[in-house]
Write a protein that holds these residues in place. Sequence first.
Motif, short mmCIF file in Angstrom:
data_model
loop_
_atom_site.label_atom_id
_atom_site.label_comp_id
_atom_site.label_asym_id
_atom_site.label_seq_id
_atom_site.Cartn_x
_atom_site.Cartn_y
_atom_site.Cartn_z
N GLU A 189 0.85 -1.04 0.04
CA GLU A 189 -0.06 -0.07 0.17
C GLU A 189 1.30 1.01 0.27
O GLU A 189 2.22 1.40 1.18
N PRO A 190 0.21 2.00 -0.57
CA PRO A 190 1.32 4.10 -0.79
C PRO A 190 1.14 4.29 1.15
O PRO A 190 0.14 3.42 1.98
N PHE A 191 2.33 5.03 1.36
CA PHE A 191 2.50 5.45 2.61
C PHE A 191 1.46 6.15 2.65
O PHE A 191 0.64 7.21 2.48
N ASP A 192 0.22 6.12 4.01
CA ASP A 192 -0.31 6.57 4.91
C ASP A 192 -0.37 7.46 6.43
O ASP A 192 0.09 6.30 7.80
N ALA A 193 -0.46 8.96 6.05
CA ALA A 193 0.08 9.29 7.32
C ALA A 193 -0.73 8.78 8.42
O ALA A 193 0.09 9.45 9.83
N VAL A 194 -2.11 8.92 8.35
CA VAL A 194 -2.93 8.28 9.34
C VAL A 194 -2.07 7.50 9.83
O VAL A 194 -2.37 7.45 11.45
N ARG A 195 -2.47 6.14 8.98
CA ARG A 195 -1.90 5.32 9.44
C ARG A 195 -0.33 5.39 10.65
O ARG A 195 0.24 4.60 11.50
N ALA A 196 0.08 5.97 9.93
CA ALA A 196 1.79 6.07 10.26
C ALA A 196 2.02 6.36 11.88
O ALA A 196 2.88 6.46 13.12
N SER A 197 0.90 7.65 11.88
CA SER A 197 0.43 8.63 13.54
C SER A 197 -0.21 7.22 14.56
O SER A 197 0.48 7.31 15.40
N ARG A 250 9.04 9.23 8.78
CA ARG A 250 8.97 8.50 7.11
C ARG A 250 10.73 8.98 6.53
O ARG A 250 10.85 8.87 5.95
N GLU A 274 6.27 12.07 10.21
CA GLU A 274 7.19 12.39 9.35
C GLU A 274 8.68 12.70 9.29
O GLU A 274 9.23 12.09 8.03
#
Length: 218
Positions: free
Chosen positions: A60-68, A149, A146
């Motif tokens: 999947e592409p990078f997802d900022a919400v999932r990363a948080s 990332r 971020e």
Amino acid sequence: MRIWRRRKRERFAPFDRTALPEVEPLTFEESFAEGLLVSEAAGRMALKNRIIVMALRGDEPFDAVRASAAAREVLHELVQELDEVAEWSAAERESAAQREGRSAHQHDYHRADAWNLRLRQRVNAAVAERLTELRNDDAYLAEFAERARQEAWEEIAGVIEARLAQEWPEIEIDEAYERERDDRMRGLTLDLKRDLADARQRRETFDELDDSFGTWSG
């Protein structure tokens, strides 16, 4: 004719440890600031590694919400570790209070180490409390994710650049080349995983040899 004379050897005074300036112990505030920085760096490294694994899988592409969300989970794991170290420090301090004499090694605590163990307990507990607060700060989690990332991309880019710097043979692009493309990409992914694992192992080895904060973290 030149006559050589043996130079008289100078005598040096024996080393006097008492002449050394007294080292001021770290304050709680200084130790807390250092502990928080180290914990945050460890958390970003853990999150960075997760992002790298996700990127290499290519699901999947990078997802900022999932990363948080992953950042919140990483901080929770750090809080648990810090709480455990604080509890260990408290128990070790009680045990050390019963032992006199000098330490045989860095983990052999005696009564003289009680102050340092108490400081370690307070610092770890305070850092755990602060990270618990930051886990509920959406802006902090977004910035934390971020930065992780960016560090993940820097590590991946470094490995890719190193591989591209190697001498590559000329490749004839034909139908067979196109058919085998997926297999080559899987092989490249495996190679990158190995290279990244080697790079992380070397970095961890260097960190162990130069652990600037090992004296307080337990």
